[in-house]
Design an enzyme around this catalytic site. Structure first.
Site, short mmCIF file in Angstrom:
data_model
loop_
_atom_site.label_atom_id
_atom_site.label_comp_id
_atom_site.label_asym_id
_atom_site.label_seq_id
_atom_site.Cartn_x
_atom_site.Cartn_y
_atom_site.Cartn_z
N PHE A 15 0.84 -1.19 -0.08
CA PHE A 15 -0.19 -0.08 0.04
C PHE A 15 0.68 1.09 0.05
O PHE A 15 1.68 1.35 0.69
CB PHE A 15 -0.86 -0.07 1.13
CG PHE A 15 -1.62 1.10 1.42
CD1 PHE A 15 -2.75 1.45 0.67
CD2 PHE A 15 -1.27 2.28 2.35
CE1 PHE A 15 -3.57 2.61 0.69
CE2 PHE A 15 -2.02 3.26 2.44
CZ PHE A 15 -3.21 3.59 1.68
N PRO A 114 8.05 1.29 17.29
CA PRO A 114 9.39 0.48 16.77
C PRO A 114 8.85 -0.72 16.50
O PRO A 114 9.52 -1.36 15.63
CB PRO A 114 10.40 0.86 17.55
CG PRO A 114 10.01 1.03 18.65
CD PRO A 114 8.63 1.92 18.57
N GLU A 119 8.42 5.59 11.98
CA GLU A 119 7.91 6.81 12.18
C GLU A 119 8.76 7.51 13.38
O GLU A 119 8.82 6.93 14.40
CB GLU A 119 6.44 7.22 12.64
CG GLU A 119 6.19 8.45 12.87
CD GLU A 119 4.94 8.86 13.38
OE1 GLU A 119 4.60 10.06 13.41
OE2 GLU A 119 4.07 8.00 13.92
N GLU A 138 -7.17 22.68 5.44
CA GLU A 138 -8.74 22.59 5.10
C GLU A 138 -9.53 21.46 5.62
O GLU A 138 -10.78 21.19 5.89
CB GLU A 138 -8.86 22.73 3.54
CG GLU A 138 -8.57 21.57 2.66
CD GLU A 138 -8.70 21.88 1.27
OE1 GLU A 138 -9.16 20.77 0.67
OE2 GLU A 138 -8.81 22.89 0.69
#
Length: 181
Positions: A15, A114, A119, A138
């Site tokens: 993905f 982790p 990240e 927005e």
């Protein structure tokens, strides 16, 4: 190869999204066996622990779809491709809260989860705050909230503050207060 290292044999991206990419890796374990790892790849993020002159932490109230609830958290956001964390921290704080910091200092960097994600989150302390008008994206609906240390810990105890970055920031703030900094 260290005694704990896993060697990637095969990697498949399953993905590719705006925020994350997901891949499945086949790895060779230190004992020679193989296993599968599901990995979330993320560009990284920043968060800002901003304390006003009135000794209040600047937070945002925001609905979080994965949790299906509204929570309070410190201003934060994802790094754009090629963006430096310092720039992102300033941008996110100003967009979400309207506050401009005269000084932004990175105080920590940590991996958020982790076991399955890469990240990294850069935590900043913002000082010398000047209040302005928020300008969220927005698709972002946030409300600026300012709490004292006691109010923030009460919000954490009540489950309104429940994300790791904000919990870490609260304890850092508390330590700074206790140390008189």
């Amino acid at each position: 190869m260290s005694q704990f290292e896993e060697k990637t044999i095969q990697s498949e991206t399953i993905f590719k999204g705006k925020v994350i990419h997901v891949q499945v890796d086949t790895v060779e374990l230190p004992n020679g066996n193989t296993s599968t790892r599901e990995l979330v790849k993320h560009a990284g993020a920043v968060a800002v622990m901003a304390i006003t002159e009135a000794n209040r932490m600047v937070l945002v109230r925001q609905y979080r779809k994965p949790l299906e609830k509204t929570i309070l958290e410190i201003p934060a956001g994802k790094l754009e491709p090629g963006e430096e964390p310092d720039h992102c921290a300033r941008r996110e704080m100003e967009e979400e809260t309207g506050y401009h910091a005269a000084s932004l200092k990175q105080v920590r960097a940590f991996y958020t989860s982790p076991g399955f994600a890469d990240e990294i989150l850069y935590l900043y302390e913002g000082t010398g705050l000047t209040r302005g008008k928020a300008n969220p994206d927005e698709d972002e609906f946030v409300e600026r909230v300012e709490l004292t240390l006691d109010e923030a810990f009460a919000a954490m105890d009540a489950g309104e503050i429940c994300d790791a970055k904000t919990v870490a920031a609260l304890y850092l703030w508390k330590n700074k207060v206790l140390e008189g900094r």
